[in-house]
Design an enzyme around this catalytic site. Structure first.
Site, mmCIF file in Angstrom:
data_model
loop_
_atom_site.group_PDB
_atom_site.id
_atom_site.type_symbol
_atom_site.label_atom_id
_atom_site.label_comp_id
_atom_site.label_asym_id
_atom_site.label_seq_id
_atom_site.Cartn_x
_atom_site.Cartn_y
_atom_site.Cartn_z
ATOM 1 N N GLY A 1 6.147 -48.190 -56.571
ATOM 2 C CA GLY A 1 5.368 -49.237 -55.900
ATOM 3 C C GLY A 1 6.075 -50.572 -55.995
ATOM 4 O O GLY A 1 7.052 -50.725 -56.719
ATOM 5 N N ARG B 1 7.615 -43.420 -52.585
ATOM 6 C CA ARG B 1 7.306 -42.424 -53.616
ATOM 7 C C ARG B 1 7.789 -41.082 -53.082
ATOM 8 O O ARG B 1 7.996 -40.915 -51.876
ATOM 9 C CB ARG B 1 5.808 -42.404 -53.904
ATOM 10 C CG ARG B 1 5.288 -43.765 -54.393
ATOM 11 C CD ARG B 1 3.920 -43.660 -55.015
ATOM 12 N NE ARG B 1 3.345 -44.970 -55.305
ATOM 13 C CZ ARG B 1 3.534 -45.661 -56.420
ATOM 14 N NH1 ARG B 1 4.296 -45.152 -57.386
ATOM 15 N NH2 ARG B 1 2.970 -46.828 -56.602
ATOM 16 N N GLY C 1 9.773 -47.627 -62.080
ATOM 17 C CA GLY C 1 8.939 -47.443 -63.260
ATOM 18 C C GLY C 1 9.229 -46.150 -63.994
ATOM 19 O O GLY C 1 10.348 -45.617 -63.925
ATOM 20 N N ASP D 1 2.317 -52.676 -64.107
ATOM 21 C CA ASP D 1 1.373 -52.136 -65.090
ATOM 22 C C ASP D 1 1.845 -52.380 -66.528
ATOM 23 O O ASP D 1 1.071 -52.246 -67.461
ATOM 24 C CB ASP D 1 1.184 -50.628 -64.881
ATOM 25 C CG ASP D 1 0.443 -50.311 -63.593
ATOM 26 O OD1 ASP D 1 0.053 -51.265 -62.896
ATOM 27 O OD2 ASP D 1 0.256 -49.123 -63.285
ATOM 28 N N ARG E 1 0.527 -57.475 -55.929
ATOM 29 C CA ARG E 1 1.815 -56.799 -56.025
ATOM 30 C C ARG E 1 2.875 -57.385 -55.093
ATOM 31 O O ARG E 1 4.065 -57.251 -55.330
ATOM 32 C CB ARG E 1 1.600 -55.332 -55.663
ATOM 33 C CG ARG E 1 2.188 -54.393 -56.630
ATOM 34 C CD ARG E 1 1.755 -53.007 -56.425
ATOM 35 N NE ARG E 1 1.917 -52.465 -55.088
ATOM 36 C CZ ARG E 1 1.910 -51.164 -54.824
ATOM 37 N NH1 ARG E 1 1.777 -50.311 -55.803
ATOM 38 N NH2 ARG E 1 2.022 -50.708 -53.606
HETATM 39 N N1 LIG Z 1 9.466 -36.489 -63.443
HETATM 40 C C1 LIG Z 1 10.204 -36.895 -62.408
HETATM 41 N N2 LIG Z 1 11.434 -36.379 -62.205
HETATM 42 C C2 LIG Z 1 12.198 -36.786 -61.164
HETATM 43 N N3 LIG Z 1 11.815 -37.741 -60.280
HETATM 44 C C3 LIG Z 1 10.609 -38.304 -60.440
HETATM 45 C C4 LIG Z 1 9.733 -37.910 -61.502
HETATM 46 N N4 LIG Z 1 8.592 -38.621 -61.397
HETATM 47 C C5 LIG Z 1 8.752 -39.418 -60.314
HETATM 48 N N5 LIG Z 1 9.949 -39.229 -59.745
HETATM 49 C C6 LIG Z 1 10.453 -39.911 -58.548
HETATM 50 O O1 LIG Z 1 10.586 -41.314 -58.864
HETATM 51 C C7 LIG Z 1 10.177 -42.102 -57.756
HETATM 52 C C8 LIG Z 1 9.164 -43.114 -58.181
HETATM 53 O O2 LIG Z 1 8.121 -42.517 -58.947
HETATM 54 P P1 LIG Z 1 6.652 -43.133 -58.976
HETATM 55 O O3 LIG Z 1 5.875 -42.402 -60.001
HETATM 56 O O4 LIG Z 1 6.103 -43.149 -57.602
HETATM 57 O O5 LIG Z 1 6.841 -44.657 -59.329
HETATM 58 P P2 LIG Z 1 7.272 -45.391 -60.685
HETATM 59 O O6 LIG Z 1 8.707 -45.194 -60.862
HETATM 60 O O7 LIG Z 1 6.910 -46.792 -60.422
HETATM 61 O O8 LIG Z 1 6.466 -44.766 -61.790
HETATM 62 C C9 LIG Z 1 9.668 -41.156 -56.701
HETATM 63 O O9 LIG Z 1 10.623 -41.066 -55.681
HETATM 64 C C10 LIG Z 1 9.461 -39.855 -57.419
HETATM 65 O O10 LIG Z 1 9.713 -38.735 -56.601
HETATM 66 O O1 LIG Z 2 -0.867 -47.519 -53.572
HETATM 67 P P1 LIG Z 2 0.354 -47.159 -54.317
HETATM 68 O O2 LIG Z 2 1.609 -47.598 -53.690
HETATM 69 O O3 LIG Z 2 0.386 -45.713 -54.695
HETATM 70 O O4 LIG Z 2 0.315 -47.966 -55.666
HETATM 71 C C1 LIG Z 2 -0.743 -47.939 -56.565
HETATM 72 C C2 LIG Z 2 -0.202 -47.967 -57.962
HETATM 73 O O5 LIG Z 2 0.720 -48.990 -58.168
HETATM 74 C C3 LIG Z 2 0.640 -49.430 -59.520
HETATM 75 O O6 LIG Z 2 0.236 -50.752 -59.560
HETATM 76 C C4 LIG Z 2 2.004 -49.375 -60.138
HETATM 77 O O7 LIG Z 2 2.459 -48.073 -60.139
HETATM 78 P P2 LIG Z 2 4.011 -47.764 -60.235
HETATM 79 O O8 LIG Z 2 4.508 -48.475 -61.456
HETATM 80 O O9 LIG Z 2 4.073 -46.280 -60.359
HETATM 81 O O10 LIG Z 2 4.655 -48.292 -59.016
HETATM 82 C C5 LIG Z 2 -0.421 -48.547 -60.169
HETATM 83 O O11 LIG Z 2 -1.212 -49.206 -61.104
HETATM 84 C C6 LIG Z 2 -1.240 -48.165 -58.982
HETATM 85 O O12 LIG Z 2 -2.005 -47.013 -59.202
HETATM 86 MG MG LIG Z 3 4.622 -44.950 -62.715
#
Ligand SMILES: Nc1ncnc2c1ncn2[C@@H]1O[C@H](COP(=O)(O)OP(=O)(O)O)[C@@H](O)[C@H]1O
Ligand SMILES: O=P(O)(O)OC[C@H]1O[C@](O)(COP(=O)(O)O)[C@@H](O)[C@@H]1O
Ligand SMILES: [Mg+2]
Length: 529
Positions: A181, A245, A270, A301, A455
Site C-alpha cells: 500500500g 499487491r 512492508g 502501520d 496514506r
Molecule cells: N510471504 C510472501 N512471500 C513472497 N511475496 C510476498 C509474501 N507476502 C507478500 N508478498 C508480496 O509482497 C508484495 C506486497 O505485499 P503486501 O502484503 O501487499 O504489502 P506490504 O509489503 O506492505 O505488507 C505483494 O506483491 C505480495 O505478492
Molecule cells: O486498501 P489497501 O490498499 O489494501 O490498503 C489497506 C491496508 O493498508 C495499510 O494501511 C498498510 O498495509 P501495508 O503495510 O500492507 O501496505 C493497512 O493497515 C490496511 O489494511
Molecule cells: Mg503488510
C-alpha cells in the site's frame, strides 16, 4: 553517554550494581523516555524481555549452562550477521574514493583515496539494539558470582558507506520497486536512492512499475530514472513508480531480474514485500547471481519489528491528528455530539494509539491488540453514555483491525494474501446510534473514515529526513556487497538488519507497555472487559 530508562521498568538497584552512577534528569534518549543520565554509552535498559517480544527475541535460555551469556550473544550475533555476496561468490572489493569537495563517497577513480576521509563506517561498527536484564539466572540454579551476569547486550550493524565496494559503478544497472500500500515518503526514498547511485557513478537506473507486478506484466516497461527525473517527486504523495499487491512468483521475478540484467534491486515495502525480497534474495543465491537485494521498510502501520519506527508513520500520525481535531470540533459543537474516527492498522494499533496520544482529544481508543466489550456494564457503549451524560460529548478513535470478533468474517484475502477485514468503523457507527436510540438519549454522531486521505499525503519534515538517510544507506549497503538486508533506525542510529529478523513476526502494541498505559491515562478510558 549512558542512559537508563526506568520507564521501561528497569530496577535502579540493579543499575547501581551494574556500575552505573545516577544523576536525576529527564528526557528522551535513544527513543526511550529516561530519568537518569550517566557517562559512557547509550543503553536502553529493560528489566526483562516483555511478553510482546517475538519468539526469536525471547529465547529459551539454559541458565545452568555456565556460559549461557556467551552462547546467547554468539547466537544473537550469528542471527544478525549480514548476508553478503562473498558468502556465495569469489569476489574481491575495490577501494571507494571520495569527493574532496563535497565529502561524499564516490565509486569512480576520480576521487581521493578512501583513507583520506574518516566518514566511512567500518564493518565492525555496531549500534546498540537493546540491553536486556534477565530476571534472575541465579534463581534458576546457576552459580552467578558476577553481579553483571544477568545483563546481555544486543548490537547490530551500523549502516553507511564502506571503504570497499563490490561493484564497478559504471557497469551497474540498479532497479527500484515499490510494493504494497501507499505510504508517505516513498518518493523521497526513490529520489535519494537515485541521487546516491548517481554520486557513486551509476548511469543505468530504472524503476519497476507497479510493484512486483512490473516484473511480469508485458505491458509494463522499466522507467529510466535520473536526478532530473526524480528531482521534485518528493513534493507529491504516493509512489512515482506505482504500487501493487500480489504479482508473479519468486522464480518469475528472478528470471526477469536476470533478463533485465539488474545488479542491485532496491525494494520498498512492508512485511509482505520483505518476505518477497527475502525469497528473491534466496533464489538469487541459489542461482549464484551477483545481485544485491536491499529493502527499505515502508508501512504507515509501523508494524515492522526491531525499528524505532518506519518512515511515513510520523506523517500519518500528524495527519490523523488533524482528523481527530475535526471530529472533536464536530462533537464539541453538537448537542450530545460523538465523533468517531477510523484509522488504519490491520493488526497493529500504533497509528490509533499515537494519534490519540498526540491529539489529547480522544476519550476512547480501540486497537486490535486490546479486546473490548461493546455491551454490558463495562462495555464501550455504557462508557460513551457516561461521557455524554457527564461532559456532553465524546470522541472515539478505532483502528481498522480492532473488534473484528464482532463482525462477520469476510473469508476473503487481497492479492497479497492479507485477510480483508470487515468494517469496524461502520459497525461502531451503527451500534452507537442504536444504543442511544434504545436508551432514549439523543446523540449526534459524526463518523469520519480518512484512511486513504492519510496514506496519500507527502512526508512531513521529520519523515523526509528519515527517508533521505534510509535511501542513501540502502545504496551504501548494496555497494558494500550486502544482500538480503534492510535498512532501519534502531535507538536513533541507522543500521542494517538481515531481512530474516525483521519479518520473524509482526510488531504489535504491547498492552502492558508504558506507551499504551500513557494512552489510557490520556483518554481516561476504563478497561472494557
Ligand atoms: N510471504 C510472501 N512471500 C513472497 N511475496 C510476498 C509474501 N507476502 C507478500 N508478498 C508480496 O509482497 C508484495 C506486497 O505485499 P503486501 O502484503 O501487499 O504489502 P506490504 O509489503 O506492505 O505488507 C505483494 O506483491 C505480495 O505478492
Ligand atoms: O486498501 P489497501 O490498499 O489494501 O490498503 C489497506 C491496508 O493498508 C495499510 O494501511 C498498510 O498495509 P501495508 O503495510 O500492507 O501496505 C493497512 O493497515 C490496511 O489494511
Ligand atoms: Mg503488510
Amino acid at each position: 553517554m549512558a542512559f537508563a530508562a526506568p520507564s521501561s521498568g528497569v530496577d535502579l538497584v540493579n543499575l547501581r550494581q551494574h556500575g552505573i552512577r545516577l544523576h536525576a534528569s529527564y528526557g528522551i534518549a535513544n527513543s526511550s523516555y529516561v530519568r537518569m543520565r550517566m557517562i559512557k554509552r547509550v543503553i536502553r535498559a529493560e528489566s526483562q524481555i516483555t511478553s510482546s517480544e517475538p519468539p526469536a527475541m525471547k529465547p529459551e535460555i539454559d541458565f545452568s549452562d555456565p556460559d549461557w551469556k556467551k552462547h546467547y550473544q554468539e547466537d544473537f550475533d550469528r542471527r544478525f550477521n549480514l548476508p553478503h555476496l562473498r558468502d556465495i561468490l569469489d569476489i574481491k572489493p575495490r577501494p571507494t574514493t571520495f569527493s574532496l569537495k563535497s565529502r561524499i563517497p564516490l565509486g569512480d577513480d576520480n576521487g581521493a583515496a578512501s583513507d583520506m576521509w574518516n566518514g566511512y563506517v567500518n564493518d565492525d561498527d555496531r549500534a546498540l539494539l537493546k540491553v536486556i536484564k534477565f530476571a534472575s539466572p541465579t534463581s534458576a540454579g546457576a552459580e552467578c558470582i558476577d553481579p553483571d551476569c544477568s545483563w546481555v547486550e544486543q548490537w547490530v550493524h551500523r549502516a553507511g558507506p564502506r571503504k570497499k565496494i563490490y561493484y564497478e559503478p559504471r557497469e551497474v544497472k540498479a532497479g527500484i520497486v515499490t510494493c504494497g500500500g501507499l505510504c508517505p515518503g516513498l518518493n523521497d526514498v526513490i529520489r535519494q536512492i537515485v541521487l546516491t547511485l548517481e554520486k557513486y557513478g551509476v548511469k543505468n537506473i530504472v524503476g519497476i512499475p507497479y510493484g512486483y507486478r512490473g516484473f511480469s506484466d508485458e505491458g509494463l516497461s522499466e522507467v529510466p530514472l535520473s536526478r532530473q527525473v526524480v528531482q521534485n517527486i518528493n513534493l507529491a504523495g504516493g509512489s512515482f513508480l506505482g504500487v501493487s499487491r500480489g504479482g508473479p512468483h519468486t522464480s518469475g521475478i528472478v528470471d526477469s531480474i536476470q533478463a533485465k540484467r539488474i545488479d542491485m534491486l532496491f525494494i520498498l515495502g512492508g512485511d509482505g514485500t520483505h518476505a518477497g525480497a527475502l525469497a528473491i534474495h534466496n533464489e538469487c543465491r541459489k542461482r549464484k547471481l551477483k545481485v544485491s537485494i536491499v529493502g527499505v521498510p515502508k508501512t504507515i502501520d509501523n508494524d515492522i519489528l526491531l525499528m524505532d519506527k518506519t518512515f511515513g508513520f510520523d506523517s500519518a500520525v500528524e495527519e490523523a491528528q488533524r482528523v481527530i481535531n475535526s471530529a472533536y470540533v464536530e462533537a464539541r459543537s453538537a448537542y450530545h455530539g460523538i465523533g468517531l474516527v477510523k484509522l488504519m492498522g490491520r493488526s497493529s494499533g500504533f497509528i490509533a494509539m499515537h494519534a490519540s496520544l498526540s491529539s489529547g482529544q480522544i476519550d476512547i481508543c480501540l486497537i486490535p491488540e486490546v479486546p473490548f466489550n461493546l455491551e454490558g456494564p463495562n462495555g464501550v457503549l455504557r462508557h460513551l453514555e457516561h461521557l455524554i451524560k457527564t461532559k456532553g460529548n465524546a470522541v472515539v478513535c478505532v483502528a481498522e483491525g480492532a473488534g473484528q470478533e464482532y463482525l462477520q468474517k469476510s473469508n476473503t484475502t487481497d492479492a497479497s494474501g492479507n485477510v480483508v477485514l470487515s468494517d469496524i468503523g461502520v459497525h461502531l457507527q451503527q451500534q452507537i446510534k442504536r444504543h442511544f436510540k434504545n436508551i432514549g438519549v439523543p446523540a449526534d454522531l459524526k463518523y469520519i473514515d480518512p484512511t486513504y486521505m492519510i496514506r496519500a499525503i507527502r512526508a512531513n519534515a521529520s519523515d523526509a529526513i528519515v527517508c533521505t538517510v534510509l535511501g542513501q544507506n540502502a545504496v551504501h549497503g548494496a555497494f558494500a556487497g550486502f544482500s538480503g538486508i534492510t535498512t532501519g533506525i534502531c535507538n536513533t542510529h541507522y543500521v542494517y538488519f538481515p531481512i530474516t529478523e525483521v519479518i520473524a513476526s509482526t510488531r504489535h502494541v504491547d498492552p502492558n507497555s508504558r506507551m499504551w498505559h500513557r494512552c489510557l491515562t490520556s483518554t481516561g478510558q476504563p478497561d472494557f472487559v
